[in-house]
Structures are given as structure tokens and as C-alpha cells.
Design an enzyme around this catalytic site. Structure first.
Site, PDB file in Angstrom:
ATOM      1  N   HIS A  37       0.649  -1.289  -0.355  1.00 41.70           N
ATOM      2  CA  HIS A  37       0.149  -0.037   0.091  1.00 41.70           C
ATOM      3  C   HIS A  37       1.018   1.412  -0.091  1.00 41.70           C
ATOM      4  CE1 HIS A  37      -2.801  -3.369   2.436  1.00 41.70           C
ATOM      5  NE2 HIS A  37      -3.257  -3.391   1.265  1.00 41.70           N
ATOM      6  N   GLY A 147      -3.162  -1.733  -7.308  1.00 38.14           N
ATOM      7  CA  GLY A 147      -2.069  -2.337  -7.422  1.00 38.14           C
ATOM      8  C   GLY A 147      -2.531  -3.365  -8.264  1.00 38.14           C
TER       9      GLY A 147
HETATM   10  P1  AMP Z   1      -6.683  -3.635  -0.723  1.00 36.31           P
HETATM   11  O1  AMP Z   1      -6.171  -3.244   0.763  1.00 36.31           O
HETATM   12  O2  AMP Z   1      -6.272  -4.594   0.191  1.00 36.31           O
HETATM   13  O3  AMP Z   1      -7.917  -3.475  -1.388  1.00 36.31           O
HETATM   14  O4  AMP Z   1      -5.184  -2.970  -2.108  1.00 36.31           O
HETATM   15  C1  AMP Z   1      -6.103  -1.655  -1.225  1.00 36.31           C
HETATM   16  C2  AMP Z   1      -4.939  -1.116  -2.762  1.00 36.31           C
HETATM   17  O5  AMP Z   1      -3.378  -1.952  -2.503  1.00 36.31           O
HETATM   18  C3  AMP Z   1      -4.892  -2.094  -4.305  1.00 36.31           C
HETATM   19  O6  AMP Z   1      -4.664  -1.370  -5.583  1.00 36.31           O
HETATM   20  C4  AMP Z   1      -3.977  -3.072  -3.863  1.00 36.31           C
HETATM   21  O7  AMP Z   1      -3.921  -3.838  -5.326  1.00 36.31           O
HETATM   22  C5  AMP Z   1      -2.910  -2.471  -3.406  1.00 36.31           C
HETATM   23  N1  AMP Z   1      -2.045  -3.723  -3.051  1.00 36.31           N
HETATM   24  C6  AMP Z   1      -2.146  -4.369  -1.883  1.00 36.31           C
HETATM   25  N2  AMP Z   1      -1.230  -5.251  -2.230  1.00 36.31           N
HETATM   26  C7  AMP Z   1      -0.190  -4.475  -2.846  1.00 36.31           C
HETATM   27  C8  AMP Z   1       1.516  -5.380  -3.781  1.00 36.31           C
HETATM   28  N3  AMP Z   1       1.552  -5.904  -3.098  1.00 36.31           N
HETATM   29  N4  AMP Z   1       1.746  -5.063  -4.179  1.00 36.31           N
HETATM   30  C9  AMP Z   1       1.237  -3.408  -4.673  1.00 36.31           C
HETATM   31  N5  AMP Z   1      -0.117  -2.914  -4.758  1.00 36.31           N
HETATM   32  C10 AMP Z   1      -0.930  -4.009  -3.410  1.00 36.31           C
END
Ligand code: AMP
Length: 284
Positions: A37, A147
Site C-alpha cells: 500500500h 496495485g
Molecule cells: P486492499 O487493501 O487489499 O484492497 O488493497 C488496496 C490497494 O493496494 C489495491 O489497489 C491493491 O492492489 C494494492 N496492493 C495491495 N497489495 C499490494 C502489493 N503487494 N503491491 C502493490 N499493490 C498492492
């Protein structure tokens, strides 16, 4: 860092910033923040005048009550991480703020959301699309950051933003991995120590397969067979799916070659992990 929890206040803040010529970058999250994040925050902070991060665990995109209840929550730590990266506003709406009594509209993402994650998690992308549209209407960002770990999600968001004329650019950011290659995920904290070690094989195997595809013409069916056989041979994983898709259209590809991406979902116990590796252009 300002913390805002009402949609009206968020809209007002964003309008005022943009009135004085500031650009607003936006990163929607479900909290339990980690370095993956943080990479998105840093990108926004470096490219936009202001950065907003939202934290909202969206029940509409979960397929089971158990998964929703088990989703990690750590607001105090999240505030510290966002602040450390220079985020200007943390938008933390409550469930009642996002889905007040009488809420009934839904975004349906269409065919792009019907295979891979969409097939195995029915309704997931409609839930994602609905909450992202609501968040984009609250924050009204110039650019939003997503991401590439959630490869299909980025494609779904691009589709919805285009289809619904939402005046916001969508930028994708490469996956952040730990030193052994495991894609960082809030769900990793729920892995046992043994499964955490084994989960690193996902990327190791995917990278080996992708490398082979770069130099030898390989049918997608061979990629699927290899991953489905070899991962469970060396770990306790159950493979849910392996798909090779065109990196832009996300349509299934027959040959795993340049311009395609291998996407997988696997289970370790009751923890579901996803990852993907683009085959991309041949390495020089
Ligand atoms: P989430 O909190 O899992 O909904 O993720 C929020 C944002 O962070 C989304 O756009 C995810 O794709 C991105 N994200 C989560 N993990 C990663 C990672 N390891 N690398 C890059 N982006 C990430």
C-alpha cells in the site's frame, strides 16, 4: 494528516483543493496497511499535490461472513503508516456512511469480471465496482492508484471508469514483494509460519514458468498443468485456478507468450492468495 469520515466533508475538502489548482491523488484500501500500500501512497505523493487514502472494509465484495470477520483491522497502525508516507487525508467512512438504510444501487462490471476472480468469487467485482465508484464520487480525485497484484481488479476499474465517464485517471503500480518474492498482502498475516514459507513458492514457480515461456513457445494448457502439478508437490497449497490471459483485454490466451499474463489463486488452509506474473517482452 486530516481524518475525514463523512462523504460530504470529503467532497468539500476535495473541491476546495481543486479550486486552488491542486491535484488530488487517491488510493482506496481496506486497511491493514503494508509496504505494498505504502508504495501506492508514495507514488501519489510524488505525482500529485495532495493525496487521499481511504480505509473501508467493504462487505459487498466479500463472499463469506467468515472471511469478512477475519479480515485484519489495525487502524492505529494504519494511521501511522499513512502519515509516515505524507498522506494528507485519511478517509474512513463508517458502514452507515457508505451504505445508509435504503441503499439499493449496484454497479455490474460485465464480462471482464466474469472469469478468474469473478468466476470463483461471484459478485466480488460488482461489490468492488460499487464501492470504488462511491469512493471516487466522494473524493473526486484527479488520479487514482491501484496495485497490479489485483490484476483483474485494475482492468475492471478501468472499464467502469471509462463506461461511466468518471473524470479520473487510473494508474497501476507494480506488485511489491517480500525479499523471497511473496506478494505482500493483508491476508499474509493469517498464514501460519509454515504456510508463509511455502507461499513464497508461488512466485518462484510462476517466475520460472514465465521465463520458459519467454524463450519456448508454450501452450497455456501446459502452463496450467505445470503450476497445478508442481505447486502442490512442494507445498500444502490447493490451486484454485491458473489462467493465461492477454495483458490488456484479459481474454484467455491459447499461447503463453509476450503480452500475456499468468494469473493464479491458491489456498493455504483457509487463506486465499492471488498473484500474477506478466510474460512481457523477452529479456535482453
Ligand atoms: P486492499 O487493501 O487489499 O484492497 O488493497 C488496496 C490497494 O493496494 C489495491 O489497489 C491493491 O492492489 C494494492 N496492493 C495491495 N497489495 C499490494 C502489493 N503487494 N503491491 C502493490 N499493490 C498492492
Amino acid at each position: 494528516m486530516k481524518i475525514i469520515s463523512s462523504v460530504a466533508e470529503m467532497q468539500k475538502w476535495s473541491a476546495e483543493e481543486q479550486k486552488v489548482g491542486h491535484t488530488v491523488g487517491f488510493v482506496p484500501t481496506m486497511g491493514a496497511l503494508h509496504q505494498g500500500h505504502a508504495k501506492l501512497f508514495v507514488r501519489s505523493v510524488s505525482e500529485q499535490t495532495r493525496t487521499v487514502v481511504s480505509i473501508f472494509v467493504n462487505p459487498l465484495q466479500f463472499n463469506s461472513e467468515t472471511d469478512l470477520a477475519a479480515y485484519p483491522r489495525q487502524l492505529e497502525k494504519d494511521i501511522a503508516i499513512a502519515e509516515e508516507q505524507g498522506v494528507d487525508v485519511l478517509f474512513t467512512p463508517s458502514h452507515a456512511e457508505m451504505y445508509p438504510l435504503g441503499f439499493s444501487s449496484n454497479i455490474s462490471a460485465g464480462p471482464i469480471a466474469s472469469h478468474m476472480e469473478g468466476l470463483h468469487r461471484p459478485g466480488h467485482f460488482d461489490g468492488v465496482a460499487t464501492v470504488v465508484v462511491k469512493l471516487l464520487n466522494a473524493v473526486a480525485p484527479t488520479v487514482s492508484y491501484f496495485g497490479e497484484k489485483d490484476f483483474q481488479q485494475v482492468a475492471v476499474i478501468r472499464q467502469v471508469v471509462r463506461d461511466l465517464n468518471i473524470p479520473c485517471e487510473v494508474t497501476s503500480v507494480p506488485t511489491v514483494r517480500d525479499q523471497f518474492g511473496l506478494a505482500l498482502s493483508s491476508r499474509n498475516t493469517r498464514l501460519t509460519a509454515e504456510h508463509l514459507g511455502q507461499a513464497r513458492q508461488i512466485y518462484i514457480l510462476l517466475s520460472e514458468i514465465a521465463e520458459k515461456c519467454r524463450t519456448h513457445e508454450t501452450f497455456s494448457s501446459a502452463v496450467k498443468d505445470r503450476f497445478t502439478t508442481e505447486l502442490p508437490a512442494v507445498t500444502a497449497a490447493t490451486v484454485e485456478y491458473v489462467e493465461v490471459v492477454d495483458s490488456n483485454t484479459l481474454q484467455p490466451a491459447q499461447i503463453a507468450s509476450n503480452g500475456t499474463t499468468i494469473c493464479v489463486a491458491v489456498w493455504f488452509g483457509d487463506v486465499r492468495l492471488i498473484d500474477n506474473v506478466s510474460i512481457g517482452p523477452a529479456l535482453a
